[in-house]
Design a protein around this motif. Structure first.
Motif, short mmCIF file in Angstrom:
data_model
loop_
_atom_site.label_atom_id
_atom_site.label_comp_id
_atom_site.label_asym_id
_atom_site.label_seq_id
_atom_site.Cartn_x
_atom_site.Cartn_y
_atom_site.Cartn_z
N ASP A 269 -1.08 -10.57 8.93
CA ASP A 269 -1.05 -9.38 9.34
C ASP A 269 -0.91 -9.23 10.79
N ASN B 153 0.82 1.73 10.22
CA ASN B 153 -0.55 2.18 9.02
C ASN B 153 -0.73 1.40 8.51
N VAL B 154 -0.47 0.39 7.62
CA VAL B 154 -1.02 0.01 6.56
C VAL B 154 -2.09 -1.29 7.92
N GLU C 178 4.39 3.75 1.69
CA GLU C 178 5.46 2.76 1.20
C GLU C 178 6.00 3.72 0.63
N GLN D 238 3.89 -0.63 9.37
CA GLN D 238 3.27 -2.15 9.56
C GLN D 238 1.92 -1.40 9.75
N GLU E 59 -3.14 4.71 0.01
CA GLU E 59 -2.51 4.85 1.22
C GLU E 59 -2.02 3.91 1.27
N LYS E 60 -1.68 2.68 1.10
CA LYS E 60 -0.21 2.16 1.23
C LYS E 60 0.41 2.46 0.36
N ARG E 61 0.27 2.39 -1.40
CA ARG E 61 0.92 2.86 -1.72
C ARG E 61 2.10 4.13 -1.24
N ALA F 133 -7.73 2.17 0.61
CA ALA F 133 -7.07 1.46 1.04
C ALA F 133 -5.42 1.39 0.08
N SER G 98 -5.28 0.61 8.06
CA SER G 98 -5.91 1.26 6.69
C SER G 98 -6.57 -0.09 6.45
N LYS G 99 -6.12 -1.04 6.51
CA LYS G 99 -6.57 -1.86 5.59
C LYS G 99 -7.01 -3.29 6.32
#
Length: 720
Positions: free
Chosen positions: A58, A120-121, A181, A118, A176-178, A173, A124-125
């Motif tokens: 990541d 924001n993910v 995206e 990238q 939020e990722k979905r 998470a 969040s991750k």
């Protein structure tokens, strides 16, 4: 959902976006150092494997995306500079620079969106990954130190709680990722090529920012170098800054003291100049659309600054003169009428106006002035997006309301307009959107006002029988010819008497000699007669047999605003000219009908205030001949050309002078003097002298609220 970096902001590439990137990149660097320390500590091997993938994969993706973003940012800056430097007479270089800039911008947006995704993910991750590793670490220790089970058993409830929190964090998470995206994909699919300027500037009404964006500024040094800076119009000033954290540099201290103009005498394209009494500032936009937007924003801000200053002076004058007696009370009542809260109360009293016209939300605080309806704040935003040719939005509490506009709102209302624009809603089985349904509202409002899907489109193609058309045309033509043969003063009296005989304002019988005398308030100022006192329209045919233009034409004379709104909904041309009646327009008919509010309704819906009939007379000519002072004032405020002459070579001022109408002569001369002053001082696009504005404001007040005060000329004409 709160994102670390906003996708929309990255497309503008504003100083806010750059500042946010700087903060996030520092945060990620600090996170990497902390994780490295954990990984190399031999006592923490139980969680090493879990965090190893996060650090290697990541964080590596983040670094790669950062390198690509920095590279394409530099390429975009070079393309912008090259596009700005190319000379206008080298067409090949202009096209090449434009193509390179377009391609570079497109590439920048794709990579910027990927970079923000990238970031924001990752942000969040990282919470779930670290917490997951820590939980695994704790379970490993529990198993390894079996003998210390009693001690660790006390941590059992806490660990279960952490597990539940972890499950929620993982779900959140993933969600939020979905969402990110999906937003990333939606924005990436948008086509910005047709209106690229929208991404280049921003408006923040909450912070008083009228407009902001990047501009090239020519330095005042000997080399005349050009530098790209972030400019904004705020608090009646033009300022710029190099970086988001820098203190703004003031270019223009007071916009009321400056003017703005195009600049075509230099090699660079899209340039304009802001000139103040002490200096001038040469600026360059990235496109012609942006240049026009900036010029319009500066001009609007100048006009707004004048109005705000005038309002402040008016308030100070009232406070400094407490002993003016009845004059103060009159001014107080006038101000009360114009205040937003009074406008809100008056407009919401109209049937249907207590709730939003489109979604039904209670207590709407916004209005569409050309439609005559009230709106909630969400629907008003959608109406603004339609464009002013469909809907002109104004606040009922924040904006100042001219009296003719306020009366226009009171003549229509949500119930009246919805009977026209929602006539087929129930038949079609369509449900109105509920408050909060943004997408449904947008689709419904566009279908209602732009596509007009719910209007009952009955047949309006069949025209009146030829015999009846000839009778109507002949009657109107005879009336016009009989008036045109008289002198200006006699024309005025004949027109007024004709309007009285047509029962437009009622006929008063003199008690001493039985002659017909003019009423105390003639049709020009009797603006809002009850329905029973309006002109008998039996001479007109059923509106269902008229084409929309003819229906609008006749309803304008009848002062029937609902019929006029219906005609416009059916596609009537607001500037339709009647070829059988001297090519008169609906606006000219509204003048002959004597209603100020009807004229205002047509003007708000795009009527041309300078369109003339075959005799060369426009609305201002007709209003002057008839002595309609309120209409003359309205047309001058709306940009009527008082220099235009009719077929006899007479302009409105010469007609008013011959008719000895002191009020109209005063208005026309004031308007002409104000126009000459603005031209001599180069103040194009500005409202004019404050005294001039005050006088016109007073005439507008009298025409709408005290029409008897403008009746002196008509009363004097009875003596002759």
């Amino acid at each position: 959902m709160k994102m670390t970096v906003d996708f929309e902001e990255c497309l503008k590439d504003s100083p806010r976006f750059r500042a946010a990137l700087e903060e996030v990149e520092g945060d990620v660097a600090e996170l990497e150092l902390k994780l490295d320390k954990i990984l190399f500590d031999q006592t923490q091997r139980s969680i090493k494997a879990q965090l190893q993938n996060f650090v290697k994969e990541d964080l590596r993706k983040f670094k790669d995306a950062k390198k690509q973003f920095e590279k394409v940012s530099e390429e975009k800056e070079n393309a912008l500079v090259k596009n700005a430097q190319v000379q206008r007479n080298k067409q090949h270089e202009v096209e090449e620079a434009t193509n390179i800039l377009t391609a570079t911008r497109k590439c920048f947006r794709h990579i910027a969106l990927d970079y923000v995704l990238q970031i924001n993910v990752l942000q969040s991750k990282r919470r779930s990954e670290i917490l997951k590793s820590m939980l695994s670490f704790m379970y490993a220790h529990l198993a390894f130190f079996h003998q210390g089970y009693d001690l660790f058993s006390e941590l059992g409830p806490y660990m279960k709680d952490l597990g539940a929190q972890l499950d929620r964090l993982v779900v959140d998470a993933a969600k939020e990722k979905r969402e990110m995206e999906q937003k990333h994909s939606t924005i990436q699919q948008k086509d910005f090529s047709s209106d690229d300027s929208k991404l280049e500037y921003n408006v923040d009404a909450a912070n008083g920012i009228v407009m902001e964006g990047y501009l090239f500024k020519r330095a005042s040094n000997a080399f005349k170098t050009w530098n790209r800076r972030w400019f904004s119009i705020q608090n009646n000033q033009l300022v710029y800054q190099k970086k988001f954290k820098d203190n703004p540099t003031v270019v223009v201290e007071d916009l009321r003291l400056c003017t703005v103009k195009h600049c075509e005498d230099i090699e660079r394209r899209f340039c304009f100049e802001v000139v103040s009494p002490t200096k001038s500032c040469m600026l360059q936009a990235d496109s012609e659309k942006l240049r026009q937007a900036w010029i319009k924003a500066v001009q609007t801000s100048i006009a707004t600054a004048y109005r705000e200053k005038g309002d402040e002076s008016e308030k100070l004058d009232k406070k400094s003169s407490p002993s003016t007696g009845s004059l103060d009370s009159a001014n107080e009542s006038k101000d009360k009428l114009l205040k937003g809260e009074s406008a809100l109360q008056r407009v919401q009293c109209i049937p249907g106006n207590a709730s939003c016209c489109d979604c039904g939300l209670a207590d709407p605080r916004w209005a569409s002035i050309n439609l005559g309806i009230t709106l909630c704040i969400e629907c008003s935003g959608i109406h603004r997006s339609l464009g002013v040719h469909f809907s002109k939005v104004r606040s009922l509490t924040l904006d100042t309301w001219e009296p003719e506009l306020l009366k226009l709102m009171c003549e229509l209302g949500n119930d009246v307009i919805n009977r026209v624009y929602e006539a087929k809603v129930e038949k079609m089985g369509i449900k109105k959107p509920q408050p909060g349904q943004r997408q449904e509202k947008e689709a419904y409002i566009r279908a209602k006002y732009v596509e007009r899907k719910f209007v009952d489109k009955y047949s309006m193609s069949s025209s009146p029988p030829e015999q009846e058309k000839k009778i109507i045309s002949k009657s109107c033509e005879e009336k016009r010819l009989s008036i045109s043969k008289l002198g200006p003063g006699d024309q005025l009296r004949a027109s007024l008497q004709s309007s009285v005989k047509s029962n437009d304002s009622g006929i008063q019988q003199s008690s001493d000699d039985g002659r017909e005398s003019l009423p105390s308030t003639v049709s020009a100022n009797s603006l809002y007669e009850p329905e029973g006192e309006r002109q008998d329209s039996s001479v007109f045919l059923d509106s269902k047999h008229l084409n929309p233009g003819l229906q609008l034409y006749r309803a304008s004379y009848e002062k029937n605003l609902p019929k006029m709104a219906e005609a416009l909904a059916h596609g009537a041309d607001v500037n339709w000219a009647n070829s059988e009646e001297n090519k008169a327009t609906p606006l000219i008919q509204a003048v002959l009908g004597g209603s100020l509010v009807t004229c205002e309704f047509l003007l708000q819906n795009g009527a041309n205030v300078n369109q003339r009939d075959v005799q060369g007379r426009g609305p201002l000519h007709h209003a002057t001949v008839l002595g309609h002072t309120g209409q003359v004032c309205l047309f001058l405020k709306r940009g009527a050309n008082q220099h235009a002459t009719d077929e006899e070579g007479k302009d409105p001022l010469s007609i008013a002078v011959e008719a000895a109408n002191a009020d109209i002569v005063t208005l026309l001369r004031l308007a002409r003097m104000n126009e000459e002053m603005r031209e001599s001082e180069g103040l194009y696009g500005q409202p004019g002298d404050e005294t001039y504005q005050d006088i016109f404001r007073d005439f507008s007040q009298m025409a709408s609220n005290n029409p008897e005060k403008l009746n002196r000329f008509q009363q004097d004409s009875q003596k002759f």
